[in-house]
Design a protein around this motif. Sequence first.
Motif, PDB file in Angstrom:
ATOM      1  N   ALA A 258       0.595  16.398  -3.658  1.00 37.89           N
ATOM      2  CA  ALA A 258       0.020  17.281  -2.648  1.00 37.89           C
ATOM      3  C   ALA A 258       0.782  18.597  -2.611  1.00 37.89           C
ATOM      4  O   ALA A 258       1.933  18.693  -3.054  1.00 37.89           O
ATOM      5  N   SER A 259       0.128  19.611  -2.061  1.00 36.89           N
ATOM      6  CA  SER A 259       0.742  20.934  -1.962  1.00 36.89           C
ATOM      7  C   SER A 259       0.365  21.562  -0.631  1.00 36.89           C
ATOM      8  O   SER A 259      -0.802  21.518  -0.226  1.00 36.89           O
ATOM      9  N   ALA A 260       1.343  22.157   0.031  1.00 38.50           N
ATOM     10  CA  ALA A 260       1.056  22.830   1.294  1.00 38.50           C
ATOM     11  C   ALA A 260       0.113  24.008   1.086  1.00 38.50           C
ATOM     12  O   ALA A 260      -0.605  24.415   2.006  1.00 38.50           O
ATOM     13  N   ALA A 261       0.098  24.544  -0.129  1.00 38.85           N
ATOM     14  CA  ALA A 261      -0.790  25.671  -0.425  1.00 38.85           C
ATOM     15  C   ALA A 261      -2.245  25.236  -0.528  1.00 38.85           C
ATOM     16  O   ALA A 261      -3.158  26.064  -0.413  1.00 38.85           O
ATOM     17  N   ARG A 262      -2.457  23.953  -0.764  1.00 38.52           N
ATOM     18  CA  ARG A 262      -3.814  23.416  -0.856  1.00 38.52           C
ATOM     19  C   ARG A 262      -3.854  22.148  -0.018  1.00 38.52           C
ATOM     20  O   ARG A 262      -3.660  21.036  -0.521  1.00 38.52           O
ATOM     21  N   PRO A 263      -4.074  22.252   1.293  1.00 42.26           N
ATOM     22  CA  PRO A 263      -4.020  21.077   2.174  1.00 42.26           C
ATOM     23  C   PRO A 263      -4.983  19.984   1.722  1.00 42.26           C
ATOM     24  O   PRO A 263      -6.002  20.251   1.081  1.00 42.26           O
ATOM     25  N   ARG A 264      -4.652  18.769   2.103  1.00 43.59           N
ATOM     26  CA  ARG A 264      -5.386  17.609   1.589  1.00 43.59           C
ATOM     27  C   ARG A 264      -5.615  16.601   2.710  1.00 43.59           C
ATOM     28  O   ARG A 264      -4.751  16.377   3.549  1.00 43.59           O
ATOM     29  N   TRP A 265      -6.806  16.012   2.716  1.00 40.99           N
ATOM     30  CA  TRP A 265      -7.101  14.850   3.554  1.00 40.99           C
ATOM     31  C   TRP A 265      -7.329  13.643   2.654  1.00 40.99           C
ATOM     32  O   TRP A 265      -7.834  13.781   1.533  1.00 40.99           O
ATOM     33  N   HIS A 266      -6.992  12.474   3.172  1.00 39.41           N
ATOM     34  CA  HIS A 266      -7.306  11.214   2.503  1.00 39.41           C
ATOM     35  C   HIS A 266      -8.415  10.517   3.285  1.00 39.41           C
ATOM     36  O   HIS A 266      -8.275  10.293   4.493  1.00 39.41           O
ATOM     37  N   ALA A 267      -9.506  10.196   2.601  1.00 35.25           N
ATOM     38  CA  ALA A 267     -10.660   9.551   3.235  1.00 35.25           C
ATOM     39  C   ALA A 267     -10.711   8.081   2.845  1.00 35.25           C
ATOM     40  O   ALA A 267     -10.500   7.728   1.678  1.00 35.25           O
ATOM     41  N   HIS A 268     -11.049   7.232   3.815  1.00 31.16           N
ATOM     42  CA  HIS A 268     -10.938   5.787   3.608  1.00 31.16           C
ATOM     43  C   HIS A 268     -11.929   5.087   4.532  1.00 31.16           C
ATOM     44  O   HIS A 268     -11.967   5.353   5.734  1.00 31.16           O
ATOM     45  N   ALA A 269     -12.763   4.207   3.977  1.00 31.12           N
ATOM     46  CA  ALA A 269     -13.571   3.325   4.817  1.00 31.12           C
ATOM     47  C   ALA A 269     -12.633   2.295   5.437  1.00 31.12           C
ATOM     48  O   ALA A 269     -11.869   1.641   4.721  1.00 31.12           O
ATOM     49  N   VAL A 270     -12.680   2.152   6.769  1.00 25.54           N
ATOM     50  CA  VAL A 270     -11.648   1.363   7.446  1.00 25.54           C
ATOM     51  C   VAL A 270     -12.245   0.369   8.435  1.00 25.54           C
ATOM     52  O   VAL A 270     -13.312   0.577   8.994  1.00 25.54           O
ATOM     53  N   SER A 271     -11.486  -0.699   8.619  1.00 23.08           N
ATOM     54  CA  SER A 271     -11.689  -1.622   9.722  1.00 23.08           C
ATOM     55  C   SER A 271     -10.502  -1.502  10.671  1.00 23.08           C
ATOM     56  O   SER A 271     -10.654  -1.264  11.863  1.00 23.08           O
ATOM     57  N   SER A 272      -9.281  -1.620  10.089  1.00 22.84           N
ATOM     58  CA  SER A 272      -8.044  -1.429  10.848  1.00 22.84           C
ATOM     59  C   SER A 272      -7.130  -0.380  10.223  1.00 22.84           C
ATOM     60  O   SER A 272      -6.057  -0.109  10.747  1.00 22.84           O
ATOM     61  N   ALA A 273      -7.522   0.176   9.084  1.00 20.12           N
ATOM     62  CA  ALA A 273      -6.786   1.258   8.404  1.00 20.12           C
ATOM     63  C   ALA A 273      -5.425   0.820   7.875  1.00 20.12           C
ATOM     64  O   ALA A 273      -4.495   1.620   7.794  1.00 20.12           O
TER      65      ALA A 273
ATOM     66  N   ASP B 153       0.811  -1.218   0.000  1.00 21.58           N
ATOM     67  CA  ASP B 153       0.000   0.000   0.000  1.00 21.58           C
ATOM     68  C   ASP B 153       0.844   1.266   0.000  1.00 21.58           C
ATOM     69  O   ASP B 153       0.325   2.361  -0.261  1.00 21.58           O
ATOM     70  N   ALA B 154       2.142   1.147   0.257  1.00 20.11           N
ATOM     71  CA  ALA B 154       3.033   2.309   0.144  1.00 20.11           C
ATOM     72  C   ALA B 154       3.023   2.875  -1.267  1.00 20.11           C
ATOM     73  O   ALA B 154       3.266   4.074  -1.472  1.00 20.11           O
ATOM     74  N   ALA B 155       2.718   2.035  -2.249  1.00 12.65           N
ATOM     75  CA  ALA B 155       2.705   2.493  -3.640  1.00 12.65           C
ATOM     76  C   ALA B 155       1.624   3.539  -3.896  1.00 12.65           C
ATOM     77  O   ALA B 155       1.719   4.309  -4.860  1.00 12.65           O
ATOM     78  N   ARG B 156       0.603   3.593  -3.054  1.00  8.98           N
ATOM     79  CA  ARG B 156      -0.434   4.616  -3.238  1.00  8.98           C
ATOM     80  C   ARG B 156       0.172   6.017  -3.153  1.00  8.98           C
ATOM     81  O   ARG B 156      -0.211   6.919  -3.909  1.00  8.98           O
ATOM     82  N   ALA B 157       1.086   6.205  -2.228  1.00  9.52           N
ATOM     83  CA  ALA B 157       1.713   7.521  -2.074  1.00  9.52           C
ATOM     84  C   ALA B 157       2.565   7.860  -3.287  1.00  9.52           C
ATOM     85  O   ALA B 157       2.619   9.023  -3.723  1.00  9.52           O
ATOM     86  N   ALA B 158       3.239   6.864  -3.848  1.00 11.62           N
ATOM     87  CA  ALA B 158       4.056   7.102  -5.034  1.00 11.62           C
ATOM     88  C   ALA B 158       3.185   7.471  -6.231  1.00 11.62           C
ATOM     89  O   ALA B 158       3.545   8.345  -7.035  1.00 11.62           O
ATOM     90  N   PHE B 159       2.047   6.824  -6.355  1.00 17.33           N
ATOM     91  CA  PHE B 159       1.103   7.139  -7.433  1.00 17.33           C
ATOM     92  C   PHE B 159       0.617   8.582  -7.296  1.00 17.33           C
ATOM     93  O   PHE B 159       0.599   9.349  -8.266  1.00 17.33           O
ATOM     94  N   GLU B 160       0.241   8.961  -6.089  1.00 17.43           N
ATOM     95  CA  GLU B 160      -0.205  10.333  -5.852  1.00 17.43           C
ATOM     96  C   GLU B 160       0.882  11.335  -6.230  1.00 17.43           C
ATOM     97  O   GLU B 160       0.623  12.331  -6.925  1.00 17.43           O
ATOM     98  N   ALA B 161       2.106  11.093  -5.771  1.00 20.82           N
ATOM     99  CA  ALA B 161       3.207  12.010  -6.058  1.00 20.82           C
ATOM    100  C   ALA B 161       3.492  12.093  -7.551  1.00 20.82           C
ATOM    101  O   ALA B 161       3.926  13.132  -8.062  1.00 20.82           O
ATOM    102  N   ASP B 162       3.215  11.021  -8.247  1.00 21.01           N
ATOM    103  CA  ASP B 162       3.452  10.940  -9.687  1.00 21.01           C
ATOM    104  C   ASP B 162       2.422  11.739 -10.480  1.00 21.01           C
ATOM    105  O   ASP B 162       2.767  12.482 -11.407  1.00 21.01           O
ATOM    106  N   VAL B 163       1.136  11.612 -10.112  1.00 22.79           N
ATOM    107  CA  VAL B 163       0.082  12.165 -10.972  1.00 22.79           C
ATOM    108  C   VAL B 163      -0.672  13.347 -10.375  1.00 22.79           C
ATOM    109  O   VAL B 163      -1.283  14.122 -11.114  1.00 22.79           O
ATOM    110  N   ALA B 164      -0.668  13.504  -9.056  1.00 27.19           N
ATOM    111  CA  ALA B 164      -1.419  14.600  -8.429  1.00 27.19           C
ATOM    112  C   ALA B 164      -0.774  14.960  -7.100  1.00 27.19           C
ATOM    113  O   ALA B 164      -1.366  14.780  -6.032  1.00 27.19           O
TER     114      ALA B 164
END
Length: 453
Positions: free
Chosen positions: A234-249, A221-232
């Motif tokens: 994050a920017s400190a100028a536009r803060p971001r939350w990640h939303a996820h339906a979870v059992s243990s996260a 699941d670490a690859a999710r962060a690499a995908f984000e960094a590759d295509v979209a």
Amino acid sequence: MSVTAPTTRNLITDYYDVITSAVDQCGAVPGGPAGTPGFAPGFDLPELTPAVREYYSAATASWSPLGEYGGHHLQLLDLTANPGTQTTKTFASMVIVARAVEYIRRTGTRLCIFTPTSGNKGVALRDSVARAYAARLVTPQQLSIVVLAPQSTRHKFRHDALAADPQSRQVNPLLRYTGSDPEGVKSLGRAFVDEYAATMHDKHGVTLWYTLDLKNYLVADAARAAFEADVAPASAARPRWHAHAVSSAFGLLGYNLGRDVLEAAGKASPADRPGFLLVQHLGTPDMVLSLRHGSFERNNCPTYTLDESAGTWTQDKDPHFPAVTDDPTEVLDPTFYTHRPVTSPAMNALIERHGGDGIVVSRRECAQRYPAARDWLANAGLKLPADPEQLREWSVVMALTGVCNAIDRGLVPVGHDIVVHGTGSYSNDFAVADADAEVSTVADVVAAVLNRW
């Protein structure tokens, strides 16, 4: 809303180096020796030959804008593309099976993965084993899997390639747990491996691998962060939350591990690390309770009042819980079955450090949001059935409902974008698998498993 073509990557082959770095970052190491209850192979992955790439070919994910809601830009990380699973469990399962393949190649050991599951993880591991057979990476005599799942999630299991072929079915049994507590599959599975790992190894020549260790899932699941960094990115100028339906996260913890890897390599900035929105259902709101109250105790849930005229239960004291539900203890989706998850302290610490919150949703709230959610997701290429009663997996709808409720209730800070992790969505369009045995005790598992080799 206009339709925007999603950006797609293979989360494993495109980010193989990130997964390898994540192994080092989290200190993942092999378990005990073959034949012991703690056995686990190393984290070495096979070389990306054409056959291995064929095996990984279903590990695709896409990134799409969903539009704007309440002044917040929403984006979708769709992790449901594998038609054999339609859930995020594809990625970790493929990496787990690839590790098994590499271990078998190096040692000649016969391996049997043993996994308790609420459903989706077991489906994905079976799919990965079948894909390894199809790519001719291993044979059923070299690698097999035993899945132990509660009867409450029977509807989540497909009649798959392992069930369709008699030779494969013989060594890849699906066991249905008939005990009263669905989460009992974990203790039963652990007890069987503890008691019979040596017997399986010494008398049958098969090494059992009990795969519930958290790091087995984080590294993929670490690859999710690499995908984000590759295509979209994050920017400190536009803060971001990640939303996820979870059992243990596990997924969010894996994403966070990926951020650690990227930041250590100078490919992302700690200043723009996103926050997290945990979305749960009333059946197991434990992570939200822990986050909000520092305790798993259900007496911290708000008190609901029965509206006899409508036949619903309502509350207006806590915006982190459903305003309306058909049942204050409702199980919206039995995928989410973990009580008192050991991952809560780590997730709480991340939210304290980087921002975020938690929210619980009801089926009635999901149904109210369903038409809009269906339109949004269709524009991003993820199709939901017209009738929500046809859904067998609610994760994506839960996450979107939680996001909209959180925005409406002022829980999301102004100016924050939200990335919705689309972790699972499938409907009533496949044949349900028959279990190979029903079990409730270690003796039942022994009778169902040991004579197959």
